[in-house]
Write an enzyme that holds these catalytic residues in place. Sequence first.
Site, mmCIF file in Angstrom:
data_model
loop_
_atom_site.group_PDB
_atom_site.id
_atom_site.type_symbol
_atom_site.label_atom_id
_atom_site.label_comp_id
_atom_site.label_asym_id
_atom_site.label_seq_id
_atom_site.Cartn_x
_atom_site.Cartn_y
_atom_site.Cartn_z
ATOM 1 C CG HIS A 13 -1.873 1.082 1.187
ATOM 2 N ND1 HIS A 13 -3.165 1.106 1.805
ATOM 3 C CD2 HIS A 13 -1.751 2.529 0.747
ATOM 4 C CE1 HIS A 13 -3.742 2.304 1.575
ATOM 5 N NE2 HIS A 13 -3.067 3.169 1.096
ATOM 6 N NE ARG A 17 0.713 12.221 -2.302
ATOM 7 C CZ ARG A 17 -0.154 11.662 -1.641
ATOM 8 N NH1 ARG A 17 -1.139 11.016 -2.451
ATOM 9 N NH2 ARG A 17 -0.062 11.939 -0.293
ATOM 10 C CG HIS A 174 -5.258 2.083 5.630
ATOM 11 N ND1 HIS A 174 -6.534 2.103 5.788
ATOM 12 C CD2 HIS A 174 -5.008 2.840 4.554
ATOM 13 C CE1 HIS A 174 -7.250 2.857 4.808
ATOM 14 N NE2 HIS A 174 -6.306 3.266 4.061
ATOM 15 C CG ASP A 247 -1.794 4.704 4.046
ATOM 16 O OD1 ASP A 247 -1.907 5.040 2.784
ATOM 17 O OD2 ASP A 247 -2.734 5.262 4.734
#
EC number: 3.5.2.3
Length: 346
Positions: A13, A17, A174, A247
Amino acid sequence: MEKITLTRPDDWHLHLRDGEALKAVLPDTVRQFARAIVMPNLKPPVRTVAEAAAYHDRILAAIPPGRTFEPLMTLYLTDNTSPAEIQAAKESGFVKAVKYYPAGATTNSDLGVTDIRKCDAVFEAMQTVDLPLLLHGEVTDHRVDVFDREKVFIETYLRPLKERFPQLRIVLEHITTKDAVEFVLASDEKVAATITPQHLLFNRNSIFQGGIRPHFYCLPILKRETHREALLEAATSGNPKFFLGTDSAPHGRDRKESDCGCAGCYSALHALELYATVFEAADALDKLEGFASFYGPDFYQLPRNTEKITLTKTPWQIPDALPFPESSLVPLWAGQELSWKFAPVA
């Protein structure tokens, strides 16, 4: 123990960007991880196989020379995603999952799903072709307490979803609560979960120690200590239903330290050192390789990596800030001294 050798891990995960930000953060991930499940919540989001292919190419172009890395792509689920797109995703070979965001739940999720029940035809197609569903498991109803949104999502939406599509592979991403741990444990082998370093290291007090600490703010938000302890027990148990997903979510300092700060913690720089810190404190370093290197690829039906990495007992300090376009990037737990240090095996 002064040194650990592990099979090179993967991050299941990750937020990379795009553009200059991608170029700034990708080297950190590539240094530690062989592969990563790349989140699709760009502006605009990655909604089609064609968009995923273009993003995949941009990531490959940004990999530093001499490094190897495989981005595993995802599609951003919307109310308008079609079963045909799911079929195309499966056939592509590089799209490995579909990501569900409730509309408005987190960064760049405005185009997410307004009602999960509208997506049943898509879930049926995913179940048929065996393409996993990745869940940001929170409700967005403003009447629900922010600390209860994961629990309410599980009871209101996830249990019925699992009943309607029992063969659908699902990753509850998450996870932050004892409720999520218990749901995953009670489910069959088609349900798994990722756990971040921040949710293993910290509870919600960290956000408010001596004032507002925006660099500990992420979504789902940190929870009370009893939940952190449940996550820690799950992560260090050796149960293959729980595996690594950082994450890691880069936001410039100005976007975090503001009157409406962004959610997300940046951990790609030092993810393995953070996880090693957690596992050592739990006297479970022998369980780290499974969590970081084996259980994720097994769930995704991918081969395990063959390269090795090492972690050595070498104290170092997490930088206060890192370079980032038009700003700086504050890593998770900035300024803290860690006792483990990552190195590739030559």
